[in-house]
Motif scaffolding. Structure first.
Motif, mmCIF file in Angstrom:
data_model
loop_
_atom_site.group_PDB
_atom_site.id
_atom_site.type_symbol
_atom_site.label_atom_id
_atom_site.label_comp_id
_atom_site.label_asym_id
_atom_site.label_seq_id
_atom_site.Cartn_x
_atom_site.Cartn_y
_atom_site.Cartn_z
ATOM 1 N N GLN A 140 45.231 44.071 46.880
ATOM 2 C CA GLN A 140 45.414 42.643 47.134
ATOM 3 C C GLN A 140 45.964 41.943 45.894
ATOM 4 O O GLN A 140 45.786 42.421 44.764
ATOM 5 C CB GLN A 140 44.077 42.000 47.524
ATOM 6 N N PRO A 141 46.633 40.801 46.058
ATOM 7 C CA PRO A 141 47.078 40.034 44.890
ATOM 8 C C PRO A 141 45.900 39.648 44.008
ATOM 9 O O PRO A 141 44.808 39.351 44.499
ATOM 10 C CB PRO A 141 47.737 38.799 45.512
ATOM 11 N N VAL A 142 46.116 39.659 42.709
ATOM 12 C CA VAL A 142 45.107 39.196 41.759
ATOM 13 C C VAL A 142 45.394 37.716 41.522
ATOM 14 O O VAL A 142 46.425 37.356 40.944
ATOM 15 C CB VAL A 142 45.157 39.986 40.444
ATOM 16 N N ARG A 143 44.487 36.868 41.977
ATOM 17 C CA ARG A 143 44.745 35.431 41.999
ATOM 18 C C ARG A 143 44.298 34.742 40.719
ATOM 19 O O ARG A 143 43.560 35.314 39.916
ATOM 20 C CB ARG A 143 44.070 34.808 43.220
ATOM 21 N N SER A 144 44.754 33.514 40.539
ATOM 22 C CA SER A 144 44.435 32.730 39.354
ATOM 23 C C SER A 144 42.925 32.655 39.149
ATOM 24 O O SER A 144 42.174 32.390 40.079
ATOM 25 C CB SER A 144 45.016 31.323 39.500
ATOM 26 N N GLN A 146 41.001 35.162 38.427
ATOM 27 C CA GLN A 146 40.384 36.465 38.607
ATOM 28 C C GLN A 146 40.675 37.379 37.417
ATOM 29 O O GLN A 146 41.713 37.255 36.759
ATOM 30 C CB GLN A 146 40.894 37.144 39.875
ATOM 31 N N SER A 160 50.963 41.309 43.571
ATOM 32 C CA SER A 160 51.313 40.482 42.417
ATOM 33 C C SER A 160 50.079 40.153 41.576
ATOM 34 O O SER A 160 48.942 40.251 42.032
ATOM 35 C CB SER A 160 51.969 39.188 42.887
ATOM 36 N N VAL A 161 50.329 39.749 40.346
ATOM 37 C CA VAL A 161 49.305 39.191 39.465
ATOM 38 C C VAL A 161 49.716 37.747 39.198
ATOM 39 O O VAL A 161 50.745 37.494 38.569
ATOM 40 C CB VAL A 161 49.196 39.976 38.143
ATOM 41 N N GLN A 162 48.941 36.814 39.703
ATOM 42 C CA GLN A 162 49.332 35.412 39.674
ATOM 43 C C GLN A 162 49.062 34.761 38.318
ATOM 44 O O GLN A 162 48.313 35.290 37.484
ATOM 45 C CB GLN A 162 48.586 34.654 40.770
ATOM 46 N N HIS A 163 49.662 33.593 38.097
ATOM 47 C CA HIS A 163 49.407 32.813 36.889
ATOM 48 C C HIS A 163 47.902 32.561 36.751
ATOM 49 O O HIS A 163 47.221 32.237 37.724
ATOM 50 C CB HIS A 163 50.137 31.468 36.953
ATOM 51 N N ALA A 165 45.646 34.742 36.091
ATOM 52 C CA ALA A 165 44.870 35.961 36.346
ATOM 53 C C ALA A 165 44.987 36.882 35.142
ATOM 54 O O ALA A 165 45.909 36.761 34.318
ATOM 55 C CB ALA A 165 45.357 36.667 37.600
ATOM 56 N N ARG A 180 52.693 37.757 36.633
ATOM 57 C CA ARG A 180 52.785 36.376 36.151
ATOM 58 C C ARG A 180 51.602 35.984 35.245
ATOM 59 O O ARG A 180 51.685 34.990 34.547
ATOM 60 C CB ARG A 180 52.853 35.412 37.343
#
Length: 243
Positions: A140-144, A146, A160-163, A165, A180
């Motif tokens: 799953q995406p790694v969210r802000s 986390q 994705s790796v979000q801003h 995170a 990101r």
């Protein structure tokens, strides 16, 4: 009695071994004004990255006099910048005495450095084969906000790796999507670790404590599929199609 705890059945805590990523500050000498100015400059390069960071002061390269080493000053300066000094690594008996007096934990130097000469004399037959640590795979995406950590092996992110995170690994980091946030590979000092991503848009990348922030990364290969590795103590970014 209602609400009481049966102490024969339950304990208030358990002690377990843990591997926690920490930043090492390799101190060469100590001067109060210079130290704080240098620290402020480092923090300005990556605001937020060092906030509430546990810090170990490494004395393996310390060249100053023991009389100049003031751990109370170091602790106070770091606290003013929201960094928490938790221990001291290496040093001689005078350094360790000062660290104890300041209430800091004493952390031995990495075993590899202390035993290098001993291990070099061992016969190859004495070496024992060990299985590589399994990679931790996140689909799953790694969210802000986390943080995902692989304390022993590689970390594989299939999204994705979000801003905001943060992803950390003892080994390599693979991101099959835009990177990101912040990515820290080789957190235990593995200089051969690498970071791979499908689109470099990171706030910060780090390998074995060497880091670059977004402003530095945007010079070239920005938003391209790249690998990042450490060469001659410098982080080098290479497009994947040229690696």
């Amino acid at each position: 009695m209602t609400g009481t705890i049966d102490t024969d059945v339950r304990q208030s805590f358990d002690l377990k071994g843990a591997t926690v990523p920490m930043t090492a500050l390799e101190l060469h000498y100590f001067d109060t004004e210079t130290f704080e100015a240098n620290l402020r400059d480092k923090i300005s390069q990556a605001p937020g990255f060092f906030r509430d960071t546990p810090l170990v002061v490494s004395l393996e390269k310390y060249q100053g006099a023991a009389s100049e080493l003031d751990f109370f000053q170091i602790i106070g300066i770091c606290r003013r910048h929201n960094i928490h000094v938790v221990g001291v690594r290496g040093g001689d008996e005078d350094h360790r005495r000062l660290a104890r007096h300041a209430g800091l934990a004493l952390i031995p130097a990495p075993a590899g450095r202390e035993r290098a000469s001993v291990e070099a004399t061992e016969a190859p037959a004495a070496a024992t084969a060990t299985s590589p640590a399994p990679a931790r795979v996140i689909s799953q995406p790694v969210r802000s906000g986390q943080q995902v950590y692989a304390p022993e092996g590689d970390l594989v992110i299939l999204a994705s790796v979000q801003h905001g995170a943060e992803v950390l690994a003892a080994g390599n980091i693979h991101v099959y999507g835009p990177l990101r946030g912040r990515a820290l590979a080789g957190v235990h000092g593995l200089e051969d670790a690498r970071i791979f991503c499908q689109s470099l848009e990171a706030e910060l990348v780090s390998i074995a404590g060497h880091y670059k922030i977004s402003e530095d990364l945007q010079d070239k290969h920005w938003k391209l599929a790249v690998q990042i590795q450490l060469k001659d103590q410098v982080l080098v970014t290479t497009p994947l199609d040229k690696s």
